[in-house]
Design a protein around this motif. Structure first.
Motif, PDB file in Angstrom:
ATOM      1  N   GLN A   1      19.263  14.944  -7.363  1.00 55.94           N
ATOM      2  CA  GLN A   1      17.925  15.068  -6.786  1.00 55.94           C
ATOM      3  C   GLN A   1      17.076  13.879  -7.235  1.00 55.94           C
ATOM      4  OE1 GLN A   1      16.393  17.842  -4.839  1.00 55.94           O
ATOM      5  NE2 GLN A   1      14.931  16.192  -4.543  1.00 55.94           N
ATOM      6  N   CYS A   2      16.548  13.133  -6.269  1.00 53.76           N
ATOM      7  CA  CYS A   2      15.706  11.971  -6.580  1.00 53.76           C
ATOM      8  C   CYS A   2      14.257  12.256  -6.213  1.00 53.76           C
ATOM      9  CB  CYS A   2      16.203  10.736  -5.821  1.00 53.76           C
ATOM     10  SG  CYS A   2      17.880  10.216  -6.254  1.00 53.76           S
ATOM     11  N   GLU A   3      13.359  11.566  -6.888  1.00 56.77           N
ATOM     12  CA  GLU A   3      11.937  11.706  -6.591  1.00 56.77           C
ATOM     13  C   GLU A   3      11.230  10.389  -6.891  1.00 56.77           C
ATOM     14  OE1 GLU A   3       9.823  14.402  -9.151  1.00 56.77           O
ATOM     15  OE2 GLU A   3      11.024  13.860 -10.901  1.00 56.77           O
ATOM     16  N   TRP A   4      10.068  10.212  -6.257  1.00 58.99           N
ATOM     17  CA  TRP A   4       9.244   9.040  -6.505  1.00 58.99           C
ATOM     18  C   TRP A   4       8.131   9.404  -7.493  1.00 58.99           C
ATOM     19  CZ3 TRP A   4      11.052   4.547  -5.458  1.00 58.99           C
ATOM     20  CH2 TRP A   4      11.806   4.303  -4.296  1.00 58.99           C
ATOM     21  N   LEU A   5       7.948   8.563  -8.513  1.00 59.39           N
ATOM     22  CA  LEU A   5       6.848   8.685  -9.458  1.00 59.39           C
ATOM     23  C   LEU A   5       5.879   7.538  -9.175  1.00 59.39           C
ATOM     24  CD1 LEU A   5       8.890   9.349 -12.736  1.00 59.39           C
ATOM     25  CD2 LEU A   5       8.138  11.006 -11.011  1.00 59.39           C
ATOM     26  N   PHE A   6       4.643   7.858  -8.830  1.00 66.59           N
ATOM     27  CA  PHE A   6       3.699   6.817  -8.418  1.00 66.59           C
ATOM     28  C   PHE A   6       2.729   6.458  -9.543  1.00 66.59           C
ATOM     29  CE2 PHE A   6       1.875  10.879  -7.130  1.00 66.59           C
ATOM     30  CZ  PHE A   6       0.564  10.797  -7.575  1.00 66.59           C
ATOM     31  N   ARG A   7       2.243   5.210  -9.487  1.00 66.15           N
ATOM     32  CA  ARG A   7       1.264   4.712 -10.452  1.00 66.15           C
ATOM     33  C   ARG A   7       0.498   3.581  -9.791  1.00 66.15           C
ATOM     34  NH1 ARG A   7       2.906  -0.094 -13.016  1.00 66.15           N
ATOM     35  NH2 ARG A   7       5.023  -0.780 -12.447  1.00 66.15           N
TER      36      ARG A   7
ATOM     37  N   ASN B   1      -5.731  -5.116  -8.776  1.00 69.53           N
ATOM     38  CA  ASN B   1      -6.097  -4.503  -7.497  1.00 69.53           C
ATOM     39  C   ASN B   1      -5.676  -3.043  -7.403  1.00 69.53           C
ATOM     40  OD1 ASN B   1      -7.285  -6.837  -6.414  1.00 69.53           O
ATOM     41  ND2 ASN B   1      -5.308  -7.602  -5.681  1.00 69.53           N
ATOM     42  N   ARG B   2      -5.020  -2.557  -8.454  1.00 66.02           N
ATOM     43  CA  ARG B   2      -4.595  -1.156  -8.512  1.00 66.02           C
ATOM     44  C   ARG B   2      -3.751  -0.770  -7.293  1.00 66.02           C
ATOM     45  NH1 ARG B   2      -9.835  -1.496  -9.837  1.00 66.02           N
ATOM     46  NH2 ARG B   2     -10.568  -0.546  -7.896  1.00 66.02           N
ATOM     47  N   VAL B   3      -2.694  -1.535  -7.094  1.00 66.64           N
ATOM     48  CA  VAL B   3      -1.792  -1.277  -5.974  1.00 66.64           C
ATOM     49  C   VAL B   3      -0.801  -0.180  -6.356  1.00 66.64           C
ATOM     50  CG1 VAL B   3      -0.047  -2.284  -4.426  1.00 66.64           C
ATOM     51  CG2 VAL B   3      -2.006  -3.656  -5.180  1.00 66.64           C
ATOM     52  N   ILE B   4      -0.549   0.727  -5.443  1.00 65.28           N
ATOM     53  CA  ILE B   4       0.408   1.799  -5.695  1.00 65.28           C
ATOM     54  C   ILE B   4       1.817   1.206  -5.826  1.00 65.28           C
ATOM     55  CG2 ILE B   4       1.614   3.747  -4.630  1.00 65.28           C
ATOM     56  CD1 ILE B   4      -0.963   4.633  -5.775  1.00 65.28           C
ATOM     57  N   ALA B   5       2.475   1.531  -6.923  1.00 64.07           N
ATOM     58  CA  ALA B   5       3.879   1.171  -7.144  1.00 64.07           C
ATOM     59  C   ALA B   5       4.613   2.448  -7.523  1.00 64.07           C
ATOM     60  CB  ALA B   5       4.009   0.121  -8.236  1.00 64.07           C
ATOM     61  N   LYS B   6       5.907   2.481  -7.255  1.00 66.08           N
ATOM     62  CA  LYS B   6       6.652   3.715  -7.486  1.00 66.08           C
ATOM     63  C   LYS B   6       7.911   3.469  -8.313  1.00 66.08           C
ATOM     64  CE  LYS B   6       5.134   5.809  -3.126  1.00 66.08           C
ATOM     65  NZ  LYS B   6       5.558   6.571  -1.930  1.00 66.08           N
ATOM     66  N   ILE B   7       8.287   4.466  -9.075  1.00 67.58           N
ATOM     67  CA  ILE B   7       9.502   4.457  -9.892  1.00 67.58           C
ATOM     68  C   ILE B   7      10.441   5.522  -9.342  1.00 67.58           C
ATOM     69  CG2 ILE B   7      10.443   4.855 -12.201  1.00 67.58           C
ATOM     70  CD1 ILE B   7       7.646   4.038 -13.277  1.00 67.58           C
TER      71      ILE B   7
ATOM     72  N   GLU C   1       5.826  14.023  -4.560  1.00 63.07           N
ATOM     73  CA  GLU C   1       5.756  12.935  -5.525  1.00 63.07           C
ATOM     74  C   GLU C   1       4.833  13.356  -6.657  1.00 63.07           C
ATOM     75  OE1 GLU C   1       4.673   9.255  -3.712  1.00 63.07           O
ATOM     76  OE2 GLU C   1       6.097   9.471  -2.049  1.00 63.07           O
ATOM     77  N   ARG C   2       4.997  12.724  -7.817  1.00 59.22           N
ATOM     78  CA  ARG C   2       4.122  13.047  -8.938  1.00 59.22           C
ATOM     79  C   ARG C   2       3.791  11.780  -9.713  1.00 59.22           C
ATOM     80  NH1 ARG C   2       7.227  13.995 -13.758  1.00 59.22           N
ATOM     81  NH2 ARG C   2       9.485  13.954 -13.349  1.00 59.22           N
ATOM     82  N   PRO C   3       2.714  11.797 -10.497  1.00 60.42           N
ATOM     83  CA  PRO C   3       2.321  10.598 -11.248  1.00 60.42           C
ATOM     84  C   PRO C   3       3.390  10.171 -12.246  1.00 60.42           C
ATOM     85  CG  PRO C   3       0.505  12.157 -11.135  1.00 60.42           C
ATOM     86  CD  PRO C   3       1.715  12.878 -10.627  1.00 60.42           C
ATOM     87  N   ALA C   4       3.537   8.875 -12.403  1.00 61.93           N
ATOM     88  CA  ALA C   4       4.502   8.340 -13.366  1.00 61.93           C
ATOM     89  C   ALA C   4       3.964   8.411 -14.789  1.00 61.93           C
ATOM     90  CB  ALA C   4       4.849   6.897 -13.007  1.00 61.93           C
ATOM     91  N   VAL C   5       2.638   8.406 -14.947  1.00 60.94           N
ATOM     92  CA  VAL C   5       1.999   8.411 -16.264  1.00 60.94           C
ATOM     93  C   VAL C   5       1.074   9.619 -16.359  1.00 60.94           C
ATOM     94  CG1 VAL C   5       0.556   7.123 -17.888  1.00 60.94           C
ATOM     95  CG2 VAL C   5       2.108   5.899 -16.337  1.00 60.94           C
ATOM     96  N   GLY C   6       1.149  10.330 -17.446  1.00 62.52           N
ATOM     97  CA  GLY C   6       0.303  11.507 -17.629  1.00 62.52           C
ATOM     98  C   GLY C   6      -1.150  11.157 -17.876  1.00 62.52           C
ATOM     99  N   ASP C   7      -2.055  12.064 -17.470  1.00 64.68           N
ATOM    100  CA  ASP C   7      -3.498  11.939 -17.682  1.00 64.68           C
ATOM    101  C   ASP C   7      -4.088  10.689 -17.031  1.00 64.68           C
ATOM    102  OD1 ASP C   7      -5.853  13.116 -18.679  1.00 64.68           O
ATOM    103  OD2 ASP C   7      -5.910  11.708 -20.354  1.00 64.68           O
ATOM    104  N   ASN C   8      -3.519  10.284 -15.903  1.00 67.65           N
ATOM    105  CA  ASN C   8      -4.064   9.173 -15.108  1.00 67.65           C
ATOM    106  C   ASN C   8      -4.689   9.665 -13.808  1.00 67.65           C
ATOM    107  OD1 ASN C   8      -1.919   6.236 -15.654  1.00 67.65           O
ATOM    108  ND2 ASN C   8      -3.456   7.195 -16.927  1.00 67.65           N
TER     109      ASN C   8
ATOM    110  N   PHE D   1      -5.937  17.503  -6.555  1.00 67.93           N
ATOM    111  CA  PHE D   1      -6.817  18.298  -5.718  1.00 67.93           C
ATOM    112  C   PHE D   1      -5.969  18.923  -4.608  1.00 67.93           C
ATOM    113  CE2 PHE D   1      -9.652  15.430  -7.871  1.00 67.93           C
ATOM    114  CZ  PHE D   1     -10.826  16.147  -8.039  1.00 67.93           C
ATOM    115  N   PRO D   2      -6.528  19.890  -3.874  1.00 65.90           N
ATOM    116  CA  PRO D   2      -5.733  20.534  -2.818  1.00 65.90           C
ATOM    117  C   PRO D   2      -5.161  19.557  -1.791  1.00 65.90           C
ATOM    118  CG  PRO D   2      -7.705  21.828  -3.261  1.00 65.90           C
ATOM    119  CD  PRO D   2      -7.842  20.548  -4.042  1.00 65.90           C
ATOM    120  N   ASN D   3      -5.847  18.449  -1.550  1.00 64.96           N
ATOM    121  CA  ASN D   3      -5.393  17.491  -0.530  1.00 64.96           C
ATOM    122  C   ASN D   3      -4.801  16.210  -1.108  1.00 64.96           C
ATOM    123  OD1 ASN D   3      -7.907  16.788  -1.513  1.00 64.96           O
ATOM    124  ND2 ASN D   3      -8.626  15.921   0.423  1.00 64.96           N
ATOM    125  N   GLY D   4      -4.539  16.162  -2.436  1.00 71.47           N
ATOM    126  CA  GLY D   4      -3.917  14.974  -2.998  1.00 71.47           C
ATOM    127  C   GLY D   4      -4.371  14.674  -4.413  1.00 71.47           C
ATOM    128  N   TRP D   5      -4.073  13.441  -4.868  1.00 76.36           N
ATOM    129  CA  TRP D   5      -4.364  13.005  -6.229  1.00 76.36           C
ATOM    130  C   TRP D   5      -5.453  11.930  -6.231  1.00 76.36           C
ATOM    131  CZ3 TRP D   5      -1.599  15.044 -10.420  1.00 76.36           C
ATOM    132  CH2 TRP D   5      -0.454  15.793 -10.096  1.00 76.36           C
TER     133      TRP D   5
END
Length: 264
Positions: A150-156, A161-167, A208-215, A219-223
């Protein structure tokens, strides 16, 4: 690659399959190989290598690498596809290099997947499976052996520029009936693999879920991305502040306030 994982404390990694063996595969008989069947979701590709060591009892050594020649290795490759794909390959259990009889010792691999159109918008994961001498007494190795991953994307966010990157993260999943099979919970016995089939199936989680905790705050419609100490704070931990947030950029350049929907 010499990377080994442990599956349920015993499997040092699940076999995952790959790539092409072309002319070599054609010359390998079923009695000296096993069939590798691989299943991948869209946007994935695999690069793998089978590593061989001298057969038990042999005093010879694997010849030294010369240029593009890699004695003791067989390389596999399955190209990226925008559609789900299934492939089937014959993996030799033995080989001969420089007159030295060799046996399959381990199979390491790199999983490669794209999450956006840019050349750097990719994630990689590494794993493999180990083989051992001998047999498992009183246990018949099934065919096919079915293993799931099972694979998943972890986003940060990355950069000023705070560009979304994924692990990319892939984990073992217990297949139905697998827990009752002791063979599947240990390095695979090489002698019992001849003529068998090993099916490795990858799936990709829709969540998907955050790659780093407490970042991020959910919310009901996203992060939403916490502001941290300031807009320039690259780490930007929430530290209890769940009301102040900052924008970020999607890989396609859009400026967004919530992930993954971009706008609220």
């Amino acid at each position: 690659m010499r990377h080994r994982n442990v599956f349920n404390g015993l499997v040092r990694s699940l076999m995952i399959g790959f790539g092409a063996l072309a002319a070599t595969a054609c010359s390998v008989t079923q009695q000296d190989s096993f069939t590798l069947v691989t299943e991948f979701p869209p946007g994935f590709k695999i690069r793998g290598e089978a590593q061989y060591v001298p057969r038990p009892g042999e005093t010879c050594t694997v010849p030294v690498k010369k240029g593009w020649e890699h004695p003791g290795f067989k390389f596999f490759k399955q190209e990226l596809s925008e559609k789900a794909q299934t492939a089937q390959f014959e993996v030799p259990l033995t080989s001969v290099e420089g007159g030295c009889p060799l046996v399959l010792d381990n199979f390491d691999y790199e999983i490669y997947a794209k999450y956006a159109a840019g050349p750097v918008d990719v994630g990689r994961e590494y794993s493999g499976i180990q083989f051992e001498n001998g047999v498992v007494d009183g246990v018949s190795l099934p065919s096919p052996i079915t293993l799931q991953r099972q694979c998943e994307w972890l986003f940060r966010t990355a950069g000023s520029n705070r560009v979304i990157a994924k692990i990319l993260k892939c984990s073992s999943v217990m297949s139905q009936g697998l827990s009752q099979n002791p063979v599947a919970e240990s390095p695979l016995p090489r002698a019992q693999m001849a003529g068998k089939a090993l099916k490795v199936s990858f799936s990709l989680s829709k969540e998907e879920r955050p790659a780093v905790g407490d970042n991020w705050v959910r919310f009901p419609n996203g992060w939403k991305r916490c502001i941290g100490k300031s807009l320039e704070d690259a780490y930007a931990f929430c530290n209890g502040n769940t009301t102040d947030f900052k924008s970020f950029r999607m890989p396609d350049g859009r400026v967004c306030s919530i992930y993954p929907g971009c706008t609220e």
